[in-house]
Write a protein that holds these residues in place. Sequence first.
Motif, PDB file in Angstrom:
ATOM      1  N   SER A   1      -8.341   3.710 -11.151  1.00 15.75           N
ATOM      2  CA  SER A   1      -9.373   2.829 -10.345  1.00 15.75           C
ATOM      3  C   SER A   1      -8.778   1.627  -9.880  1.00 15.75           C
ATOM      4  N   VAL A   2      -9.083   1.302  -8.500  1.00 10.29           N
ATOM      5  CA  VAL A   2      -8.567   0.089  -7.962  1.00 10.29           C
ATOM      6  C   VAL A   2      -9.862  -0.652  -7.377  1.00 10.29           C
ATOM      7  N   GLU A   3      -9.801  -2.046  -7.290  1.00  9.18           N
ATOM      8  CA  GLU A   3     -10.964  -2.730  -7.094  1.00  9.18           C
ATOM      9  C   GLU A   3     -11.096  -2.878  -5.186  1.00  9.18           C
ATOM     10  N   THR A   4     -11.737  -1.866  -4.831  1.00 10.36           N
ATOM     11  CA  THR A   4     -11.954  -1.895  -3.341  1.00 10.36           C
ATOM     12  C   THR A   4     -13.387  -1.308  -3.091  1.00 10.36           C
ATOM     13  N   GLY A   5     -13.674  -1.522  -1.895  1.00 10.04           N
ATOM     14  CA  GLY A   5     -15.181  -0.985  -1.240  1.00 10.04           C
ATOM     15  C   GLY A   5     -15.269   0.283  -1.829  1.00 10.04           C
TER      16      GLY A   5
ATOM     17  N   ALA B   1     -16.318  17.718  -5.049  1.00  5.72           N
ATOM     18  CA  ALA B   1     -15.889  17.421  -3.553  1.00  5.72           C
ATOM     19  C   ALA B   1     -14.381  16.553  -3.793  1.00  5.72           C
ATOM     20  N   TYR B   2     -14.628  15.631  -4.392  1.00  2.00           N
ATOM     21  CA  TYR B   2     -13.432  14.354  -4.528  1.00  2.00           C
ATOM     22  C   TYR B   2     -12.290  15.171  -5.278  1.00  2.00           C
ATOM     23  N   CYS B   3     -12.674  15.683  -6.246  1.00  2.28           N
ATOM     24  CA  CYS B   3     -11.467  16.045  -7.058  1.00  2.28           C
ATOM     25  C   CYS B   3     -10.726  17.387  -6.178  1.00  2.28           C
TER      26      CYS B   3
ATOM     27  N   SER C   1      -8.179   3.004  11.749  1.00  2.00           N
ATOM     28  CA  SER C   1      -9.407   2.815  10.904  1.00  2.00           C
ATOM     29  C   SER C   1     -10.544   2.806  12.315  1.00  2.00           C
ATOM     30  N   ARG C   2     -11.962   2.986  11.562  1.00  3.41           N
ATOM     31  CA  ARG C   2     -13.025   2.823  12.540  1.00  3.41           C
ATOM     32  C   ARG C   2     -13.288   1.659  12.710  1.00  3.41           C
ATOM     33  N   ARG C   3     -13.553   0.710  11.640  1.00  2.00           N
ATOM     34  CA  ARG C   3     -13.897  -0.494  11.493  1.00  2.00           C
ATOM     35  C   ARG C   3     -12.417  -1.416  11.945  1.00  2.00           C
ATOM     36  N   GLU C   4     -12.446  -2.555  12.429  1.00  2.00           N
ATOM     37  CA  GLU C   4     -11.721  -3.433  12.837  1.00  2.00           C
ATOM     38  C   GLU C   4     -10.902  -3.985  11.607  1.00  2.00           C
TER      39      GLU C   4
ATOM     40  N   ALA D   1      -9.538   4.320  15.350  1.00  2.00           N
ATOM     41  CA  ALA D   1      -9.489   5.961  15.179  1.00  2.00           C
ATOM     42  C   ALA D   1     -10.316   6.490  13.995  1.00  2.00           C
ATOM     43  N   ASP D   2     -11.367   7.451  14.315  1.00  2.00           N
ATOM     44  CA  ASP D   2     -11.820   8.215  13.147  1.00  2.00           C
ATOM     45  C   ASP D   2     -10.710   9.515  13.044  1.00  2.00           C
ATOM     46  N   VAL D   3     -10.449   9.260  11.852  1.00  2.00           N
ATOM     47  CA  VAL D   3      -9.264  10.478  11.200  1.00  2.00           C
ATOM     48  C   VAL D   3      -9.966  11.690  11.238  1.00  2.00           C
ATOM     49  N   THR D   4     -11.337  11.897  11.358  1.00  4.33           N
ATOM     50  CA  THR D   4     -11.999  13.356  11.044  1.00  4.33           C
ATOM     51  C   THR D   4     -11.798  14.154  12.751  1.00  4.33           C
TER      52      THR D   4
ATOM     53  N   SER E   1      -6.863   1.378   7.335  1.00  4.57           N
ATOM     54  CA  SER E   1      -6.167   0.008   7.276  1.00  4.57           C
ATOM     55  C   SER E   1      -7.417  -1.172   7.254  1.00  4.57           C
ATOM     56  N   SER E   2      -8.491  -0.778   7.298  1.00  5.36           N
ATOM     57  CA  SER E   2      -9.526  -1.976   7.327  1.00  5.36           C
ATOM     58  C   SER E   2      -9.892  -2.508   6.365  1.00  5.36           C
ATOM     59  N   SER E   3      -9.506  -1.944   5.320  1.00  7.61           N
ATOM     60  CA  SER E   3     -10.060  -2.489   3.720  1.00  7.61           C
ATOM     61  C   SER E   3      -9.082  -1.729   2.643  1.00  7.61           C
ATOM     62  N   GLY E   4      -9.527  -2.551   1.319  1.00  6.50           N
ATOM     63  CA  GLY E   4      -8.705  -1.761   0.310  1.00  6.50           C
ATOM     64  C   GLY E   4      -7.293  -1.613   0.370  1.00  6.50           C
ATOM     65  N   ILE E   5      -6.899  -0.451  -0.098  1.00  5.49           N
ATOM     66  CA  ILE E   5      -5.588  -0.303  -0.366  1.00  5.49           C
ATOM     67  C   ILE E   5      -4.771  -0.183   0.854  1.00  5.49           C
ATOM     68  N   GLY E   6      -5.385   0.436   1.888  1.00  6.00           N
ATOM     69  CA  GLY E   6      -4.660   0.401   3.281  1.00  6.00           C
ATOM     70  C   GLY E   6      -4.451  -0.934   3.875  1.00  6.00           C
TER      71      GLY E   6
ATOM     72  N   ASN F   1      -0.732   8.071   4.576  1.00  4.66           N
ATOM     73  CA  ASN F   1      -1.767   8.661   4.725  1.00  4.66           C
ATOM     74  C   ASN F   1      -2.945   8.223   3.624  1.00  4.66           C
ATOM     75  N   ASN F   2      -3.704   7.340   4.112  1.00  5.93           N
ATOM     76  CA  ASN F   2      -4.337   6.634   3.059  1.00  5.93           C
ATOM     77  C   ASN F   2      -6.055   6.762   3.115  1.00  5.93           C
ATOM     78  N   ALA F   3      -6.434   6.804   4.503  1.00 10.83           N
ATOM     79  CA  ALA F   3      -7.738   6.867   4.785  1.00 10.83           C
ATOM     80  C   ALA F   3      -8.543   7.891   3.741  1.00 10.83           C
TER      81      ALA F   3
HETATM   82  N1  NAP Z   1     -10.176   2.664  -5.070  1.00 12.63           N
HETATM   83  C1  NAP Z   1      -9.906   3.419  -5.840  1.00 12.63           C
HETATM   84  O1  NAP Z   1     -10.077   3.586  -7.414  1.00 12.63           O
HETATM   85  C2  NAP Z   1      -8.879   4.622  -5.594  1.00 12.63           C
HETATM   86  C3  NAP Z   1      -8.046   5.540  -6.619  1.00 12.63           C
HETATM   87  C4  NAP Z   1      -7.579   6.273  -6.285  1.00 12.63           C
HETATM   88  C5  NAP Z   1      -7.467   6.728  -4.765  1.00 12.63           C
HETATM   89  N2  NAP Z   1      -8.007   6.110  -3.996  1.00 12.63           N
HETATM   90  C6  NAP Z   1      -7.925   6.498  -2.495  1.00 12.63           C
HETATM   91  O2  NAP Z   1      -7.311   5.323  -1.820  1.00 12.63           O
HETATM   92  C7  NAP Z   1      -7.563   5.488  -0.607  1.00 12.63           C
HETATM   93  C8  NAP Z   1      -8.112   4.090  -0.005  1.00 12.63           C
HETATM   94  O3  NAP Z   1      -9.418   3.892  -0.580  1.00 12.63           O
HETATM   95  P1  NAP Z   1      -9.699   2.359  -1.060  1.00 12.63           P
HETATM   96  O4  NAP Z   1      -9.904   2.431  -2.500  1.00 12.63           O
HETATM   97  O5  NAP Z   1      -9.001   1.422  -0.403  1.00 12.63           O
HETATM   98  O6  NAP Z   1     -11.420   2.265  -0.513  1.00 12.63           O
HETATM   99  P2  NAP Z   1     -11.829   1.570   0.892  1.00 12.63           P
HETATM  100  O7  NAP Z   1     -11.716   0.010   0.550  1.00 12.63           O
HETATM  101  O8  NAP Z   1     -13.237   2.112   1.031  1.00 12.63           O
HETATM  102  O9  NAP Z   1     -10.940   1.855   2.156  1.00 12.63           O
HETATM  103  C9  NAP Z   1     -10.862   3.312   2.800  1.00 12.63           C
HETATM  104  C10 NAP Z   1     -10.461   3.157   4.053  1.00 12.63           C
HETATM  105  O10 NAP Z   1     -10.358   4.300   4.457  1.00 12.63           O
HETATM  106  C11 NAP Z   1     -10.903   4.183   5.948  1.00 12.63           C
HETATM  107  N3  NAP Z   1     -11.653   5.452   6.300  1.00 12.63           N
HETATM  108  C12 NAP Z   1     -12.667   6.063   5.599  1.00 12.63           C
HETATM  109  N4  NAP Z   1     -12.772   7.186   6.494  1.00 12.63           N
HETATM  110  C13 NAP Z   1     -12.300   7.189   7.689  1.00 12.63           C
HETATM  111  C14 NAP Z   1     -12.272   7.781   8.806  1.00 12.63           C
HETATM  112  N5  NAP Z   1     -13.005   8.954   9.112  1.00 12.63           N
HETATM  113  N6  NAP Z   1     -11.401   7.544   9.988  1.00 12.63           N
HETATM  114  C15 NAP Z   1     -10.652   6.357   9.712  1.00 12.63           C
HETATM  115  N7  NAP Z   1     -10.549   5.798   8.633  1.00 12.63           N
HETATM  116  C16 NAP Z   1     -11.601   5.949   7.706  1.00 12.63           C
HETATM  117  C17 NAP Z   1     -11.810   3.139   6.010  1.00 12.63           C
HETATM  118  O11 NAP Z   1     -11.808   2.432   7.187  1.00 12.63           O
HETATM  119  P3  NAP Z   1     -12.934   2.581   8.236  1.00 12.63           P
HETATM  120  O12 NAP Z   1     -14.189   2.602   7.091  1.00 12.63           O
HETATM  121  O13 NAP Z   1     -12.990   1.299   8.761  1.00 12.63           O
HETATM  122  O14 NAP Z   1     -12.901   3.832   9.076  1.00 12.63           O
HETATM  123  C18 NAP Z   1     -10.953   2.242   4.869  1.00 12.63           C
HETATM  124  O15 NAP Z   1     -10.170   1.418   5.833  1.00 12.63           O
HETATM  125  C19 NAP Z   1      -8.658   6.730  -0.485  1.00 12.63           C
HETATM  126  O16 NAP Z   1      -7.820   7.793   0.012  1.00 12.63           O
HETATM  127  C20 NAP Z   1      -9.036   6.803  -1.794  1.00 12.63           C
HETATM  128  O17 NAP Z   1      -9.796   8.316  -2.027  1.00 12.63           O
HETATM  129  C21 NAP Z   1      -8.810   5.032  -4.372  1.00 12.63           C
END
Ligand code: NAP
Length: 223
Positions: free
Chosen positions: A177-181, A144-146, A36-39, A52-55, A13-18, A79-81
Amino acid sequence: MNLSGTTAVVTGSSSGIGLATCRALLDAGAVVFGLSRRETPIAHEHFRWIQADVTSDVAIDEAFDAVLAQFGRVDLLVNNAGFGFFRDIELIDPAEWRRLIDTNLTAMFLCSRKVVPSMKQAGRGMIVNIGSVAGKRGIKGGTAYCASKFAVNGFSESLMEELREFGIRVACLNPGSVETGFFDHAGIEPKKFMQPDDVARLVVSLVELPDGMLPDEMTVRPL
Ligand SMILES: NC(=O)c1ccc[n+]([C@@H]2O[C@H](COP(=O)([O-])OP(=O)(O)OC[C@H]3O[C@@H](n4cnc5c(N)ncnc54)[C@H](OP(=O)(O)O)[C@@H]3O)[C@@H](O)[C@H]2O)c1
């Protein structure tokens, strides 16, 4: 599902799509817990951040036990992390591989198993899993990712078939592709992006479909 007054949990929930999804769900009237791990930078009377660390099995159990103790059930789980890296196979450390699979795949299992009992009892609920277009086709450097996102699709389809008879909907959203971290550490740079707020709106639209409609899978790409 009418989101007003429902209880939702969003991982990552701390960034991006979540983060965008938490905000969109709050706008739609849900009480939202973000993990999320970060606030998570949301100040809203109906939002609670749980670090929470989801691992970690233990961290997930504790987080969901806290939500269930307070609200009795979870109506929606997103389920987004997740994270990704794109690299030649001989350069991938086994510990990194395992961390990616734990984060992108195993956490979905661990979180889903915590919400299903209360959803079954209620006879309703929804789980939205964030996959990727990388879960539909292989990408150079993406072993790994795929692998994790193909598995997310298989997990989602199986869970969808398992839970539909209980009135519980499972959907897998596969964005391009989504514009996130995400791309800060991924090792690739796409040419076109969607915006996280737009993906979040799509998540809310899927959830708000009539309860009798089961959107099981959707791919969405930048135009
Ligand atoms: N961006 C894209 O182009 C894209 C495209 C397709 C799918 N996705 C998927 O969308 C999802 C969200 O990614 P995003 O693009 O929004 O990237 P992001 O901005 O980097 O966000 C990732 C989120 O996942 C959390 N996260 C990562 N590891 C974690 C852990 N061990 N425990 C808890 N939280 C964890 C991060 O929180 P903390 O670091 O604070 O823990 C952060 O809130 C991912 O599943 C990614 O694979 C992204």
